[in-house]
Design a protein around this motif. Structure first.
Motif, short mmCIF file in Angstrom:
data_model
loop_
_atom_site.label_atom_id
_atom_site.label_comp_id
_atom_site.label_asym_id
_atom_site.label_seq_id
_atom_site.Cartn_x
_atom_site.Cartn_y
_atom_site.Cartn_z
N GLY A 191 4.10 7.89 28.37
CA GLY A 191 4.41 6.55 28.51
C GLY A 191 5.57 6.47 29.05
N TYR A 192 6.62 7.09 28.46
CA TYR A 192 8.30 7.11 28.85
C TYR A 192 8.48 7.59 30.10
CZ TYR A 192 9.81 6.17 24.02
OH TYR A 192 10.27 5.86 22.92
N ALA A 193 7.49 8.83 30.51
CA ALA A 193 7.61 9.33 31.87
C ALA A 193 7.01 8.16 32.90
CB ALA A 193 6.91 10.70 32.05
N ALA A 194 6.21 7.45 32.61
CA ALA A 194 5.48 6.50 33.50
C ALA A 194 6.45 5.35 33.55
CB ALA A 194 4.27 5.91 32.92
N ASP A 195 7.24 5.25 32.77
CA ASP A 195 8.45 4.26 32.73
C ASP A 195 9.62 4.50 33.52
OD1 ASP A 195 11.26 3.58 31.94
OD2 ASP A 195 10.54 2.44 30.17
N GLY A 196 9.83 6.07 33.49
CA GLY A 196 11.04 6.59 34.35
C GLY A 196 10.48 6.41 35.73
N TYR A 197 9.28 6.75 36.04
CA TYR A 197 8.57 6.85 37.33
C TYR A 197 8.71 5.51 38.09
CZ TYR A 197 5.21 8.73 40.89
OH TYR A 197 4.58 8.93 42.08
N ALA A 198 8.37 4.60 37.24
CA ALA A 198 8.19 3.28 37.80
C ALA A 198 9.72 2.64 38.22
CB ALA A 198 7.75 2.03 36.75
N ARG A 199 10.65 2.94 37.35
CA ARG A 199 12.24 2.58 37.82
C ARG A 199 12.54 3.21 39.23
NH1 ARG A 199 15.38 1.30 33.07
NH2 ARG A 199 13.85 1.18 31.17
N ALA A 200 11.93 4.27 39.52
CA ALA A 200 12.48 5.05 40.69
C ALA A 200 11.20 4.50 41.85
CB ALA A 200 12.29 6.50 40.76
N ARG A 201 10.19 4.62 41.50
CA ARG A 201 9.02 4.37 42.47
C ARG A 201 8.55 3.05 42.59
NH1 ARG A 201 5.56 8.21 44.71
NH2 ARG A 201 7.35 9.59 44.33
N GLY A 202 8.82 2.20 41.72
CA GLY A 202 8.04 0.87 41.72
C GLY A 202 7.25 0.47 40.96
N VAL A 203 6.37 1.61 40.56
CA VAL A 203 5.48 1.34 39.75
C VAL A 203 4.74 2.80 39.17
CG1 VAL A 203 3.56 1.48 41.75
CG2 VAL A 203 2.85 0.39 39.58
N GLY A 204 4.37 2.52 37.96
CA GLY A 204 4.18 3.90 37.37
C GLY A 204 2.83 3.93 36.52
N ALA A 205 1.89 5.02 36.28
CA ALA A 205 0.84 5.25 35.45
C ALA A 205 0.66 6.38 34.46
CB ALA A 205 -0.11 5.26 36.62
N CYS A 206 -0.14 5.98 33.40
CA CYS A 206 -0.23 7.07 32.45
C CYS A 206 -1.89 7.05 32.22
CB CYS A 206 0.54 6.98 31.44
SG CYS A 206 0.61 5.50 30.38
N VAL A 207 -2.14 7.92 31.58
CA VAL A 207 -3.63 8.29 31.03
C VAL A 207 -3.85 8.64 29.92
CG1 VAL A 207 -5.98 8.99 31.68
CG2 VAL A 207 -4.49 8.18 33.60
N VAL A 208 -4.68 8.13 28.82
CA VAL A 208 -4.68 8.79 27.38
C VAL A 208 -6.14 8.37 26.84
CG1 VAL A 208 -2.04 8.13 26.80
CG2 VAL A 208 -3.88 6.42 26.34
N THR A 209 -6.22 8.96 25.94
CA THR A 209 -7.68 8.65 25.24
C THR A 209 -7.80 7.62 24.22
OG1 THR A 209 -9.40 9.92 24.46
CG2 THR A 209 -7.32 10.17 23.29
N PHE A 210 -8.83 7.18 23.78
CA PHE A 210 -9.17 5.93 23.23
C PHE A 210 -8.40 5.93 21.68
CE2 PHE A 210 -12.30 3.24 20.51
CZ PHE A 210 -11.79 2.14 20.95
#
Length: 559
Positions: free
Chosen positions: A71-90
């Motif tokens: 989730g933190y990585a998707a956060d950092g990605y969104a800051r640089a790219r404009g949107v981020g995504a992560c995938v986890v289990t239920f």
């Protein structure tokens, strides 16, 4: 990142092809909006989902060590790219990632959290599933995410999945907030006609202002703010969370307005002004330095992403920040008085005392050298703690990125955020400044940085404790077990990938380490452990900590 109508090309996929399935459609949508890397942790409910994401040729699936870091990585990605995504289990994955999603929500970041959900046949059966808390319904995870996302889509049938996916992604981009998408674990690979001909065009309607009537990022108003600054001639400052959003080479730039811990001479100019315009401020107890700012409400024009408030009122809604600032720039008379006053009282920064040979390294000397490393090809990631204050004093060259998590302030955020930012912006070399206490929370994903071939430089400040906690309220809980941090990273490296570590005790060793990181090891992940005294801290943290402590420990009002 701006998204324009018509910029996304819709493709036609033959029905019953491997590409006409739910998750391949979701994967194509991610690529279409600029997400080419997805951060994930596998679990039994999302394995088939991951198979279909891997099958998308333009999508790179990056496995992380735990859900929080994903989730933190998707956060950092969104800051640089404009949107981020992560995938986890239920549930076990969803509730592990939710702290990172909450942080992205507080920072107004578009982030798509995808969860592999229960089998569609299990809904309404009164069965108890593993990875849950033994409730007969499966709504616990959804109810938790409802408080930290702006839209939730539960896909447990194929008929409306296409529409729900598109609404979720559109809402994420429009609101600049995280969204939650749960995909039934038995649905990812089943073809459906709606995924072949794409009957629902994917587009974003532009938000329009009512022309009668750290949030600059979400408002996409940074350029309009600079236009206003150029036009009016007023002095320009940033609040701490906005550092990096306004060019610091602007001729009227003062520095950071942060009350008692502001850049030298900045607060005096701001607080003595006849009036001030704040664009997208967040006035919380941290940015207010324990509610001690000396600003006066009646002097303030507060411009939020979609409304403007003048003094004690009135407030005008349906006015977009970028439109208001751009229109104001054309109507204001040029008046450089505030900057001229600053120029009169300004005294250049002092330099740290010169180190004696082999003298123990001081933090102010460290950051003097980090300052000299910065360029338009670098980006600074500042961890919660004293790095907030030391990094805030860095003067950013044109094009240099800068990120920190001011509102949520979750320790450990920077490791995952550095991973995501570096992946999204491979043209920049990330310089991450992290305290030892924060690093212990999320250290594992140094592993993922190495697998991705990243060349981040990490400065690990080792002072054997939670320094920010000490300055707010000291106690034995602020002392942590000391690690051999370079030894830990060497063990994680384990001969796979490009990695270089060193431990520095004095300025001479620091200079040599930086030369190596920028020279022979410029293509490596460089981990520099900096040994500093436990009481070596910035004067700003000392001041800020005492004021925040006073605010936190106010006695209850008499009843």
């Amino acid at each position: 990142m701006d998204f324009k109508i018509g910029a996304i090309q819709n493709s036609i996929v033959p029905f019953n092809s491997p590409e006409s399935t739910l998750v391949r459609h979701l994967a194509r949508r991610l690529v279409q909006i600029g997400v080419t890397d997805v951060f994930s942790v596998p679990g039994d409910f999302n394995l088939t989902l991951l198979d279909h994401l891997v099958a998308e040729p333009e999508l790179n699936l990056i496995g992380c060590c735990n859900e929080l870091n994903a989730g933190y990585a998707a956060d950092g990605y969104a800051r640089a790219r404009g949107v981020g995504a992560c995938v986890v289990t239920f549930t076990v994955g969803g509730l592990s990632v939710i702290n990172a999603i909450a942080g992205a929500y507080s920072e107004n970041l578009p982030l798509i959290c995808i969860v592999g959900g229960p089998n569609s046949n299990d809904y309404g059966t009164n069965r108890i599933l593993h990875h849950t808390i033994e409730l007969h319904d499966f709504s616990q995870e959804l109810r938790c995410f409802q408080t930290v996302t702006c839209y939730q889509a539960v896909l447990n049938n194929l008929d409306d999945a296409h529409e729900l996916i598109d609404i979720a992604i559109s809402t994420c981009l429009k609101e600049s907030k995280p969204v939650y998408i749960s995909v039934g674990c038995n649905l990812p690979g089943i073809p459906h006609p709606t995924f072949s001909c794409e009957p629902v065009p994917f587009s974003l309607s532009p938000r329009l202002s009512n022309m009668m009537g750290q949030n600059m990022r979400v408002a996409k108003a940074c350029d309009a703010f600079v236009e206003l600054a150029d036009s009016c001639g007023y002095a320009v400052a940033v609040m701490p969370a906005a550092k990096g959003l306004v060019p610091e080479h602007h001729p009227h730039f003062l520095g950071t307005y942060w009350g008692a811990v502001s850049t030298a001479f900045c607060a005096e100019i701001v607080e003595s002004a006849d009036a001030y315009l704040f664009a997208g401020p967040i006035f919380n107890d941290y940015s207010n330095v324990g509610y001690s700012l000396l600003r006066k409400k009646e002097k303030a024009i507060i411009v939020q992403p979609d409304r403007v408030t003048i003094g004690n009122g009135p407030a005008f809604g349906c006015v977009l920040m970028r439109d208001f600032l751009a229109a104001l720039a054309k109507r204001l008379k040029h008046n450089p008085t505030s900057y001229e006053n600053y120029h009169r009282i300004y005294v250049p920064d002092g330099q740290p005392l010169k180190c004696e040979p082999k003298e123990a390294l001081r933090v102010n000397v460290l950051f003097q050298h980090i300052q000299n490393m910065l360029s338009g090809e670098s980006a600074v990631i500042a961890e919660t703690g004293d790095s907030w204050f030391n990094c805030q004093k860095l003067k950013l060259p044109q094009g240099c990125g800068y990120e920190f998590q001011m509102q949520y302030g979750s320790i450990g955020w920077s490791v995952g955020a550095s991973l995501g930012y570096a992946q999204a912006a491979p043209d920049k070399r990330v310089i991450a400044c992290i305290g030892d206490g924060s690093f212990q929370v999320t250290a594992q994903d140094i592993s993922t940085m190495l697998r991705c071939g990243q060349r981040t430089i990490i400065f690990l400040m080792n002072n054997v404790g939670y320094r920010i906690g000490v300055e707010i309220h000291d106690g034995p809980y602020n002392v942590i077990k000391n690690w051999n941090y370079t030894g830990l990273v060497d063990a994680i490296h384990n001969g796979e990938g490009k990695c270089w570590t060193t431990k520095v005790y004095c300025e001479e060793e620091l200079v040599e380490a930086i030369e190596t990181a920028n020279g022979a090891k410029k293509d490596c992940l460089c981990f520099i452990e900096v040994i500093v005294h436990k009481d070596d801290t910035s004067k700003e943290l000392l001041e800020w900590g005492s004021r925040v402590s006073a605010a936190i420990n106010r006695p209850p009002n008499p009843q």
